[in-house]
Design a protein around this motif. Structure first.
Motif, PDB file in Angstrom:
ATOM      1  N   ARG A 201      -7.489   5.786   9.053  1.00 46.55           N
ATOM      2  CA  ARG A 201      -6.421   4.715   9.487  1.00 46.55           C
ATOM      3  C   ARG A 201      -5.152   5.159   9.077  1.00 46.55           C
ATOM      4  O   ARG A 201      -4.147   5.349   9.797  1.00 46.55           O
ATOM      5  N   PHE A 202      -4.925   5.548   7.759  1.00 44.26           N
ATOM      6  CA  PHE A 202      -3.719   6.170   7.268  1.00 44.26           C
ATOM      7  C   PHE A 202      -3.612   7.646   7.629  1.00 44.26           C
ATOM      8  O   PHE A 202      -2.521   7.672   7.971  1.00 44.26           O
ATOM      9  N   ARG A 203      -4.772   8.394   7.960  1.00 46.63           N
ATOM     10  CA  ARG A 203      -4.427   9.780   8.444  1.00 46.63           C
ATOM     11  C   ARG A 203      -4.037   9.786   9.707  1.00 46.63           C
ATOM     12  O   ARG A 203      -3.006  10.605  10.230  1.00 46.63           O
ATOM     13  N   THR A 204      -4.429   8.649  10.462  1.00 45.53           N
ATOM     14  CA  THR A 204      -3.701   8.724  11.820  1.00 45.53           C
ATOM     15  C   THR A 204      -2.518   8.446  12.017  1.00 45.53           C
ATOM     16  O   THR A 204      -1.605   9.141  12.847  1.00 45.53           O
TER      17      THR A 204
ATOM     18  N   LEU B 181      -1.925  -3.218   1.336  1.00 43.00           N
ATOM     19  CA  LEU B 181      -1.036  -2.368   2.151  1.00 43.00           C
ATOM     20  C   LEU B 181      -1.314  -2.228   3.524  1.00 43.00           C
ATOM     21  O   LEU B 181      -0.546  -2.303   4.262  1.00 43.00           O
ATOM     22  N   TRP B 182      -2.640  -1.936   4.018  1.00 41.11           N
ATOM     23  CA  TRP B 182      -2.726  -2.053   5.168  1.00 41.11           C
ATOM     24  C   TRP B 182      -2.464  -3.000   6.078  1.00 41.11           C
ATOM     25  O   TRP B 182      -1.940  -2.975   7.288  1.00 41.11           O
ATOM     26  N   ARG B 183      -3.014  -4.317   5.538  1.00 46.02           N
ATOM     27  CA  ARG B 183      -2.448  -5.411   6.235  1.00 46.02           C
ATOM     28  C   ARG B 183      -1.141  -5.557   6.424  1.00 46.02           C
ATOM     29  O   ARG B 183      -0.652  -6.137   7.735  1.00 46.02           O
ATOM     30  N   LEU B 184      -0.317  -5.338   5.464  1.00 46.22           N
ATOM     31  CA  LEU B 184       1.118  -5.510   5.650  1.00 46.22           C
ATOM     32  C   LEU B 184       1.680  -4.659   6.715  1.00 46.22           C
ATOM     33  O   LEU B 184       2.475  -4.974   7.447  1.00 46.22           O
ATOM     34  N   TYR B 185       1.185  -3.228   6.698  1.00 46.70           N
ATOM     35  CA  TYR B 185       1.537  -2.506   7.579  1.00 46.70           C
ATOM     36  C   TYR B 185       1.312  -2.978   9.074  1.00 46.70           C
ATOM     37  O   TYR B 185       2.080  -2.826   9.953  1.00 46.70           O
ATOM     38  N   VAL B 186       0.148  -3.339   9.239  1.00 53.76           N
ATOM     39  CA  VAL B 186      -0.393  -3.872  10.450  1.00 53.76           C
ATOM     40  C   VAL B 186       0.444  -5.014  11.029  1.00 53.76           C
ATOM     41  O   VAL B 186       0.856  -5.097  12.337  1.00 53.76           O
TER      42      VAL B 186
ATOM     43  N   ARG C 223       4.155 -10.527  -3.156  1.00 55.58           N
ATOM     44  CA  ARG C 223       4.437 -11.547  -2.032  1.00 55.58           C
ATOM     45  C   ARG C 223       3.522 -12.127  -1.229  1.00 55.58           C
ATOM     46  O   ARG C 223       2.282 -11.496  -1.136  1.00 55.58           O
ATOM     47  N   ASP C 224       3.512 -13.308  -0.775  1.00 53.28           N
ATOM     48  CA  ASP C 224       2.468 -13.869  -0.038  1.00 53.28           C
ATOM     49  C   ASP C 224       2.530 -13.281   1.448  1.00 53.28           C
ATOM     50  O   ASP C 224       3.327 -14.001   2.193  1.00 53.28           O
ATOM     51  N   THR C 225       2.037 -12.255   1.823  1.00 50.57           N
ATOM     52  CA  THR C 225       2.334 -11.785   3.149  1.00 50.57           C
ATOM     53  C   THR C 225       1.483 -12.300   4.165  1.00 50.57           C
ATOM     54  O   THR C 225       1.610 -12.154   5.217  1.00 50.57           O
ATOM     55  N   GLU C 226       0.759 -13.498   4.072  1.00 51.45           N
ATOM     56  CA  GLU C 226       0.355 -14.267   5.005  1.00 51.45           C
ATOM     57  C   GLU C 226       1.336 -15.464   5.417  1.00 51.45           C
ATOM     58  O   GLU C 226       1.132 -15.836   6.463  1.00 51.45           O
ATOM     59  N   ASP C 227       2.457 -15.293   5.005  1.00 58.58           N
ATOM     60  CA  ASP C 227       3.667 -15.867   5.386  1.00 58.58           C
ATOM     61  C   ASP C 227       4.308 -15.142   6.504  1.00 58.58           C
ATOM     62  O   ASP C 227       4.854 -14.137   5.884  1.00 58.58           O
ATOM     63  N   PRO C 228       4.588 -15.667   7.646  1.00 59.57           N
ATOM     64  CA  PRO C 228       4.975 -14.994   8.591  1.00 59.57           C
ATOM     65  C   PRO C 228       6.421 -14.610   8.393  1.00 59.57           C
ATOM     66  O   PRO C 228       6.873 -13.479   9.029  1.00 59.57           O
TER      67      PRO C 228
ATOM     68  N   ILE D 138      13.972   7.246  -0.124  1.00 56.46           N
ATOM     69  CA  ILE D 138      14.060   7.203  -1.555  1.00 56.46           C
ATOM     70  C   ILE D 138      14.683   5.771  -1.970  1.00 56.46           C
ATOM     71  O   ILE D 138      14.033   5.586  -3.436  1.00 56.46           O
ATOM     72  N   LYS D 139      15.669   5.365  -1.624  1.00 53.29           N
ATOM     73  CA  LYS D 139      16.297   4.279  -2.049  1.00 53.29           C
ATOM     74  C   LYS D 139      15.369   3.297  -1.996  1.00 53.29           C
ATOM     75  O   LYS D 139      15.265   2.201  -2.948  1.00 53.29           O
ATOM     76  N   HIS D 140      14.257   2.844  -1.010  1.00 50.56           N
ATOM     77  CA  HIS D 140      13.492   1.756  -0.912  1.00 50.56           C
ATOM     78  C   HIS D 140      11.902   2.233  -1.229  1.00 50.56           C
ATOM     79  O   HIS D 140      11.167   1.578  -0.655  1.00 50.56           O
ATOM     80  N   HIS D 141      11.862   3.128  -2.028  1.00 47.21           N
ATOM     81  CA  HIS D 141      10.465   3.607  -1.981  1.00 47.21           C
ATOM     82  C   HIS D 141       9.577   2.632  -2.781  1.00 47.21           C
ATOM     83  O   HIS D 141       8.247   2.757  -2.869  1.00 47.21           O
ATOM     84  N   LEU D 142       9.946   1.507  -3.621  1.00 51.03           N
ATOM     85  CA  LEU D 142       9.155   0.692  -4.104  1.00 51.03           C
ATOM     86  C   LEU D 142       9.242  -0.617  -3.483  1.00 51.03           C
ATOM     87  O   LEU D 142       8.225  -1.510  -3.817  1.00 51.03           O
ATOM     88  N   ARG D 143       9.755  -0.731  -2.365  1.00 50.59           N
ATOM     89  CA  ARG D 143       9.823  -1.912  -1.677  1.00 50.59           C
ATOM     90  C   ARG D 143       8.836  -2.439  -0.977  1.00 50.59           C
ATOM     91  O   ARG D 143       8.434  -3.719  -1.093  1.00 50.59           O
ATOM     92  N   MET D 144       7.962  -1.524  -0.434  1.00 53.62           N
ATOM     93  CA  MET D 144       6.757  -1.913   0.331  1.00 53.62           C
ATOM     94  C   MET D 144       5.557  -2.337  -0.722  1.00 53.62           C
ATOM     95  O   MET D 144       4.919  -3.332  -0.480  1.00 53.62           O
ATOM     96  N   SER D 145       5.398  -1.764  -1.827  1.00 48.53           N
ATOM     97  CA  SER D 145       4.595  -2.150  -2.695  1.00 48.53           C
ATOM     98  C   SER D 145       4.856  -3.453  -3.363  1.00 48.53           C
ATOM     99  O   SER D 145       3.976  -4.420  -3.675  1.00 48.53           O
ATOM    100  N   LEU D 146       6.087  -3.922  -3.655  1.00 52.74           N
ATOM    101  CA  LEU D 146       6.465  -5.151  -4.118  1.00 52.74           C
ATOM    102  C   LEU D 146       6.155  -6.177  -2.912  1.00 52.74           C
ATOM    103  O   LEU D 146       5.668  -7.226  -3.644  1.00 52.74           O
ATOM    104  N   VAL D 147       6.365  -6.009  -1.967  1.00 56.84           N
ATOM    105  CA  VAL D 147       5.932  -7.016  -0.882  1.00 56.84           C
ATOM    106  C   VAL D 147       4.444  -6.958  -0.658  1.00 56.84           C
ATOM    107  O   VAL D 147       3.788  -8.013  -0.711  1.00 56.84           O
ATOM    108  N   ALA D 148       3.901  -6.156  -0.791  1.00 59.57           N
ATOM    109  CA  ALA D 148       2.439  -6.077  -0.374  1.00 59.57           C
ATOM    110  C   ALA D 148       1.748  -6.558  -1.532  1.00 59.57           C
ATOM    111  O   ALA D 148       0.512  -7.347  -1.525  1.00 59.57           O
ATOM    112  N   PHE D 149       2.025  -6.260  -2.798  1.00 62.18           N
ATOM    113  CA  PHE D 149       1.209  -6.620  -4.001  1.00 62.18           C
ATOM    114  C   PHE D 149       1.655  -7.842  -4.888  1.00 62.18           C
ATOM    115  O   PHE D 149       1.068  -8.527  -5.722  1.00 62.18           O
TER     116      PHE D 149
END
Length: 302
Positions: free
Chosen positions: A173-176, A294-299, A246-251, A233-244
């Motif tokens: 899925r990530f390779r795609t 991480l995958w769920r947040l991406y989708v 934050r409550d990503t079940e919250d729309p 570069i500026k935001h390379h930590l942003r997605m991990s902070l949100v995924a790990f």
């Protein structure tokens, strides 16, 4: 008997000559580029003296090695190491074709990590990117990081390289996503520069952006590609902070993150950057659970 001895000597010497010619034919470098040849031990300079005077040709040796699935020979590495300190960063790509060649070299594929590691070991990587030299053998004192900053950086690129050729089902899925990128070399460039600001102990992301700006000036990368590299570069930590964290079940959280990302291409790049970066911290950092988050947040963001 004299004739027989003569013919015996003839065939004995003929065999020696034939074997010598066969050995020379098999070991002689096959031309693969301007002043470049491929032999049994890898890519070499056909004329080391000429190579020493033309640093813009050195990247081509590593490009040829990646293309051929081999390495640059120790002889060629020694030539580079002996002369590399004579040149400035601009000397390695004096014209647009040289800058384009550097970006082509950075496309993720098998052999890229080995090539960059060889460049680092012989001192070339730190001369092409003086900003990278600032983090060479730099140790980060925290519980998580197991590698020096330069090795961590190269490992992120190795992770992306492995992803490009993986056959593991759960990684397809990530390779795609990686195969869908229009300019994957920009992601590699961002990974190469994302931690250069760690030569200082304060906010490294802002310092990395400042230093990367100078690299992009030298490479004359402008417009959207430039903004993409600086954004990653500026935001390379942003997605991990949100995924790990934050409550990503919250729309609303997902909508906020999607508005921040802005485009599909940036979402794909930041997702892959996060995957490669977290995995390069240590062998235990990227758990299957984190990868799934991480995958769920991406989708959801997509």
């Amino acid at each position: 008997q004299r004739v027989e001895r003569l013919m015996s000597d003839y065939f004995r010497h003929a065999r020696i000559v034939a074997r010598s010619l066969d050995w020379a034919r098999k070991t002689a470098p096959v031309p693969v580029g301007a002043n470049l040849g491929q032999s049994r031990d890898g890519i070499r300079f056909l004329d080391p003296i000429q190579a020493a005077r033309d640093p813009s040709s050195w990247i081509g040796a590593f490009q040829a090695a990646v293309n051929a699935g081999t390495e640059v020979t120790e002889e060629a590495l020694s030539c580079i190491q002996q002369h590399v300190d004579r040149y400035r960063a601009d000397d390695f790509f004096p014209n647009p074709s040289d800058r384009a060649a550097l970006l082509r070299f950075l496309k993720p594929r098998p052999g890229l990590y080995a090539g960059l590691s060889q460049m680092h070991d012989c001192g070339l990587l730190g001369r092409v990117f003086p900003e990278f030299q600032a983090i060479s053998w730099r140790v980060v004192r925290d519980f998580y990081h197991k590698y020096t900053v330069d090795e961590h950086t190269l490992l992120t690129i190795r992770n992306l390289e492995r992803l490009s050729a993986t056959a593991e089902p759960y990684r397809q899925r990530f390779r795609t996503i990686l195969l869908e990128l229009a300019n994957p070399e920009l992601l590699v460039l961002a990974l190469l520069l994302h931690d250069v600001g760690k030569w200082r102990d304060d906010d490294h992301a802002s310092e990395s952006v400042r230093m990367a700006d100078e690299v992009l000036d030298r490479l004359q990368i402008i417009g959207e590609p430039r903004e993409t590299v600086l954004f990653l570069i500026k935001h390379h930590l942003r997605m991990s902070l949100v995924a790990f964290r934050r409550d990503t079940e919250d729309p609303d959280i997902v909508k906020e993150f999607a508005a921040f990302i802005g485009t599909e291409e940036r979402l794909k790049m930041l997702c892959l950057m996060t995957l490669a970066d977290v995995e390069a911290v240590s062998r235990e950092t990227l758990t299957p659970w984190k990868e799934e988050l991480l995958w769920r947040l991406y989708v959801d963001t997509y």
